[in-house]
Design an enzyme around this catalytic site. Sequence first.
Site, PDB file in Angstrom:
ATOM      1  N   ILE A   1       0.900  -1.261  -0.150  1.00 62.90           N
ATOM      2  CA  ILE A   1       0.127  -0.017  -0.056  1.00 62.90           C
ATOM      3  C   ILE A   1       0.891   1.213  -0.003  1.00 62.90           C
ATOM      4  O   ILE A   1       1.663   1.602   1.078  1.00 62.90           O
ATOM      5  CB  ILE A   1      -0.774  -0.001   1.291  1.00 62.90           C
ATOM      6  CG1 ILE A   1      -1.708  -1.291   1.291  1.00 62.90           C
ATOM      7  CG2 ILE A   1      -1.654   1.264   1.309  1.00 62.90           C
ATOM      8  CD1 ILE A   1      -2.779  -1.181   2.244  1.00 62.90           C
ATOM      9  N   PRO A   2       1.027   1.812  -1.194  1.00 62.50           N
ATOM     10  CA  PRO A   2       2.386   2.723  -1.392  1.00 62.50           C
ATOM     11  C   PRO A   2       2.269   4.043  -0.623  1.00 62.50           C
ATOM     12  O   PRO A   2       2.173   5.056  -1.452  1.00 62.50           O
ATOM     13  CB  PRO A   2       2.613   2.658  -2.925  1.00 62.50           C
ATOM     14  CG  PRO A   2       1.054   2.533  -3.254  1.00 62.50           C
ATOM     15  CD  PRO A   2       0.398   1.754  -2.403  1.00 62.50           C
ATOM     16  N   CYS A   3       2.067   4.050   0.776  1.00 62.77           N
ATOM     17  CA  CYS A   3       2.042   5.238   1.067  1.00 62.77           C
ATOM     18  C   CYS A   3       3.649   6.273   0.999  1.00 62.77           C
ATOM     19  O   CYS A   3       3.385   7.607   1.150  1.00 62.77           O
ATOM     20  CB  CYS A   3       2.083   5.190   2.702  1.00 62.77           C
ATOM     21  SG  CYS A   3       3.331   4.206   3.734  1.00 62.77           S
ATOM     22  N   HIS A   4       4.567   5.716   0.357  1.00 62.48           N
ATOM     23  CA  HIS A   4       5.682   6.174   0.022  1.00 62.48           C
ATOM     24  C   HIS A   4       5.537   7.157  -0.928  1.00 62.48           C
ATOM     25  O   HIS A   4       6.348   8.100  -1.470  1.00 62.48           O
ATOM     26  CB  HIS A   4       6.761   5.417  -0.288  1.00 62.48           C
ATOM     27  CG  HIS A   4       6.632   4.303  -1.302  1.00 62.48           C
ATOM     28  ND1 HIS A   4       5.838   3.173  -1.133  1.00 62.48           N
ATOM     29  CD2 HIS A   4       6.896   4.369  -2.528  1.00 62.48           C
ATOM     30  CE1 HIS A   4       5.976   2.581  -2.278  1.00 62.48           C
ATOM     31  NE2 HIS A   4       6.629   3.192  -3.324  1.00 62.48           N
TER      32      HIS A   4
END
Length: 161
Positions: free
Chosen positions: A128-131
């Site tokens: 889950i690409p919070c970056h």
Amino acid sequence: MHYSTDYKSPIGDMLIVSDGEAICGVWFYGQKHFLSSISGDIVENDDLAIFRKVKDWLDDYFNGLNPDIDFKLKPKGSEFRVKVWKVLSEIPYGETSTYGEIASKISPEMSAQAVGGAVGHNQISILIPCHRVIGSNGKLTGYAAGIDKKAALLKLEKSII
């Protein structure tokens, strides 16, 4: 009952947690909110099929590929946080979004700060690409595992210079 396994990424060691059917957490060791969404016993088990799938996915990802997720993710959080994490999952590989842009997708009245809190509590790092979330000024801000790891992930995806 939860199960765990370790993964050695090029930017730091990680812990992967599953309930046996879905991925419930992926953290860098030492990051904020480490294991905060997991209650009960955790038993180390490197042999789960889902762990092999996630490790293969991470290997491909760290080799510069954009693999599809073909296993179940099961983040645990409030209805609001789950909405934010769903929007995060829609940010394409190699692209970024701002906290404000995510807020506007959820509600016209939503604040970027509220989104930032939800993003910071994402328990399934990278998948889950919070970056991929940056400040409105284009600067790298807030990453529970550290700005250095956020920069490395965005560089890998060729999202930053």
